[in-house]
Design a protein around this motif. Sequence first.
Motif, PDB file in Angstrom:
ATOM      1  N   LYS A 175       4.926  -9.061 -24.615  1.00  0.00           N
ATOM      2  CA  LYS A 175       5.618 -10.027 -23.754  1.00  0.00           C
ATOM      3  C   LYS A 175       5.803  -9.483 -22.342  1.00  0.00           C
ATOM      4  CE  LYS A 175       9.004 -10.653 -26.586  1.00  0.00           C
ATOM      5  NZ  LYS A 175      10.278 -11.038 -27.189  1.00  0.00           N
ATOM      6  N   LEU A 176       6.190  -8.225 -22.229  1.00  0.00           N
ATOM      7  CA  LEU A 176       6.434  -7.640 -20.909  1.00  0.00           C
ATOM      8  C   LEU A 176       5.137  -7.556 -20.102  1.00  0.00           C
ATOM      9  CD1 LEU A 176       8.444  -6.412 -18.949  1.00  0.00           C
ATOM     10  CD2 LEU A 176       8.028  -4.197 -20.017  1.00  0.00           C
ATOM     11  N   ASN A 177       4.038  -7.211 -20.771  1.00  0.00           N
ATOM     12  CA  ASN A 177       2.751  -7.150 -20.079  1.00  0.00           C
ATOM     13  C   ASN A 177       2.385  -8.518 -19.501  1.00  0.00           C
ATOM     14  OD1 ASN A 177       2.925  -5.165 -22.261  1.00  0.00           O
ATOM     15  ND2 ASN A 177       0.978  -4.473 -21.471  1.00  0.00           N
ATOM     16  N   LEU A 178       2.550  -9.544 -20.316  1.00  0.00           N
ATOM     17  CA  LEU A 178       2.219 -10.891 -19.866  1.00  0.00           C
ATOM     18  C   LEU A 178       3.171 -11.363 -18.776  1.00  0.00           C
ATOM     19  CD1 LEU A 178       1.353 -12.449 -23.330  1.00  0.00           C
ATOM     20  CD2 LEU A 178      -0.222 -11.628 -21.577  1.00  0.00           C
ATOM     21  N   PHE A 220       6.140   0.414 -22.368  1.00  0.00           N
ATOM     22  CA  PHE A 220       5.700  -0.146 -21.098  1.00  0.00           C
ATOM     23  C   PHE A 220       6.872  -0.480 -20.184  1.00  0.00           C
ATOM     24  CE2 PHE A 220       3.878  -3.591 -18.436  1.00  0.00           C
ATOM     25  CZ  PHE A 220       2.927  -2.820 -17.800  1.00  0.00           C
ATOM     26  N   ALA A 221       8.041  -0.679 -20.748  1.00  0.00           N
ATOM     27  CA  ALA A 221       9.224  -0.963 -19.924  1.00  0.00           C
ATOM     28  C   ALA A 221       9.542   0.213 -19.005  1.00  0.00           C
ATOM     29  CB  ALA A 221      10.420  -1.289 -20.811  1.00  0.00           C
ATOM     30  N   ILE A 222       9.299   1.426 -19.475  1.00  0.00           N
ATOM     31  CA  ILE A 222       9.524   2.613 -18.644  1.00  0.00           C
ATOM     32  C   ILE A 222       8.572   2.614 -17.455  1.00  0.00           C
ATOM     33  CG2 ILE A 222       9.359   5.138 -18.614  1.00  0.00           C
ATOM     34  CD1 ILE A 222      10.350   5.095 -21.497  1.00  0.00           C
ATOM     35  N   CYS A 278       7.921   2.058 -11.759  1.00  0.00           N
ATOM     36  CA  CYS A 278       7.191   1.516 -10.602  1.00  0.00           C
ATOM     37  C   CYS A 278       8.123   0.742  -9.678  1.00  0.00           C
ATOM     38  CB  CYS A 278       6.057   0.619 -11.073  1.00  0.00           C
ATOM     39  SG  CYS A 278       4.680   1.486 -11.817  1.00  0.00           S
ATOM     40  N   LEU A 279       8.990  -0.068 -10.264  1.00  0.00           N
ATOM     41  CA  LEU A 279       9.933  -0.828  -9.435  1.00  0.00           C
ATOM     42  C   LEU A 279      10.922   0.086  -8.728  1.00  0.00           C
ATOM     43  CD1 LEU A 279      10.624  -3.931 -11.682  1.00  0.00           C
ATOM     44  CD2 LEU A 279       9.291  -3.822  -9.573  1.00  0.00           C
ATOM     45  N   ALA A 280      11.392   1.130  -9.404  1.00  0.00           N
ATOM     46  CA  ALA A 280      12.317   2.073  -8.770  1.00  0.00           C
ATOM     47  C   ALA A 280      11.644   2.819  -7.620  1.00  0.00           C
ATOM     48  CB  ALA A 280      12.849   3.061  -9.804  1.00  0.00           C
ATOM     49  N   ALA A 281      10.403   3.240  -7.821  1.00  0.00           N
ATOM     50  CA  ALA A 281       9.666   3.915  -6.746  1.00  0.00           C
ATOM     51  C   ALA A 281       9.437   2.970  -5.573  1.00  0.00           C
ATOM     52  CB  ALA A 281       8.345   4.452  -7.278  1.00  0.00           C
ATOM     53  N   PHE A 282       9.124   1.703  -5.872  1.00  0.00           N
ATOM     54  CA  PHE A 282       8.915   0.710  -4.817  1.00  0.00           C
ATOM     55  C   PHE A 282      10.208   0.474  -4.026  1.00  0.00           C
ATOM     56  CE2 PHE A 282       9.324  -3.785  -3.625  1.00  0.00           C
ATOM     57  CZ  PHE A 282       8.348  -3.840  -2.655  1.00  0.00           C
ATOM     58  N   VAL A 302      -1.182  -3.495  -7.548  1.00  0.00           N
ATOM     59  CA  VAL A 302      -2.346  -2.829  -8.146  1.00  0.00           C
ATOM     60  C   VAL A 302      -1.912  -1.973  -9.334  1.00  0.00           C
ATOM     61  CG1 VAL A 302      -4.118  -1.066  -7.732  1.00  0.00           C
ATOM     62  CG2 VAL A 302      -3.776  -2.890  -6.078  1.00  0.00           C
ATOM     63  N   VAL A 303      -0.875  -1.182  -9.162  1.00  0.00           N
ATOM     64  CA  VAL A 303      -0.439  -0.293 -10.241  1.00  0.00           C
ATOM     65  C   VAL A 303       0.059  -1.095 -11.433  1.00  0.00           C
ATOM     66  CG1 VAL A 303       1.252   1.452 -10.890  1.00  0.00           C
ATOM     67  CG2 VAL A 303       0.009   1.679  -8.756  1.00  0.00           C
ATOM     68  N   LEU A 304       0.935  -2.063 -11.202  1.00  0.00           N
ATOM     69  CA  LEU A 304       1.464  -2.839 -12.324  1.00  0.00           C
ATOM     70  C   LEU A 304       0.382  -3.689 -12.981  1.00  0.00           C
ATOM     71  CD1 LEU A 304       5.005  -3.993 -11.159  1.00  0.00           C
ATOM     72  CD2 LEU A 304       4.406  -2.304 -12.886  1.00  0.00           C
ATOM     73  N   GLY A 305      -0.524  -4.234 -12.202  1.00  0.00           N
ATOM     74  CA  GLY A 305      -1.594  -5.049 -12.783  1.00  0.00           C
ATOM     75  C   GLY A 305      -2.512  -4.249 -13.674  1.00  0.00           C
ATOM     76  N   PHE A 306      -3.004  -3.127 -13.177  1.00  0.00           N
ATOM     77  CA  PHE A 306      -3.899  -2.303 -13.988  1.00  0.00           C
ATOM     78  C   PHE A 306      -3.185  -1.674 -15.178  1.00  0.00           C
ATOM     79  CE2 PHE A 306      -6.869  -2.499 -10.430  1.00  0.00           C
ATOM     80  CZ  PHE A 306      -8.071  -2.618 -11.108  1.00  0.00           C
ATOM     81  N   ALA A 307      -1.927  -1.287 -14.992  1.00  0.00           N
ATOM     82  CA  ALA A 307      -1.174  -0.707 -16.109  1.00  0.00           C
ATOM     83  C   ALA A 307      -0.932  -1.756 -17.192  1.00  0.00           C
ATOM     84  CB  ALA A 307       0.146  -0.131 -15.611  1.00  0.00           C
TER      85      ALA A 307
END
Length: 118
Positions: free
Chosen positions: A9-12, A63-65, A70-74, A101-106
């Motif tokens: 669900k999180l990926n989608l 994947f939540a981590i 990524c959001l924290a770094a952003f 790019v990072v979130l999409g590929f991950a």
Amino acid sequence: MKAMLLQSKLNLMVLLAILLFIAIGKSSYPQFTQSVFVKADQLVSDLILVFVAITLGAFITNFAIVVLGCLAAFIAASILLSQGLVFQYLTQDYLVAVLIVVLGFAAIANLYKRYQQF
């Protein structure tokens, strides 16, 4: 198939958020959205970033981590950029492009890993 969709669900949601960013951005602020996706297109050719994103998605089981990191770094980079403390050579649209790019590929790599399990 239903179990795989429930686990991913999180990926989608991440991929849906990218699509919503495109749709809403094109109608509300097309210059920024166009700039972000031109930079994202250039970032895809930077293979080290793509390899890092695929590694994050494929080898970190929660994947939540990955998403929270990524959001924290952003957010941290955006705050530092807006205050002018560091990263004077970066722009906000470049940071958004890196995030996409990072979130999409991950997300895609994590979906593929889940697909292989079934």
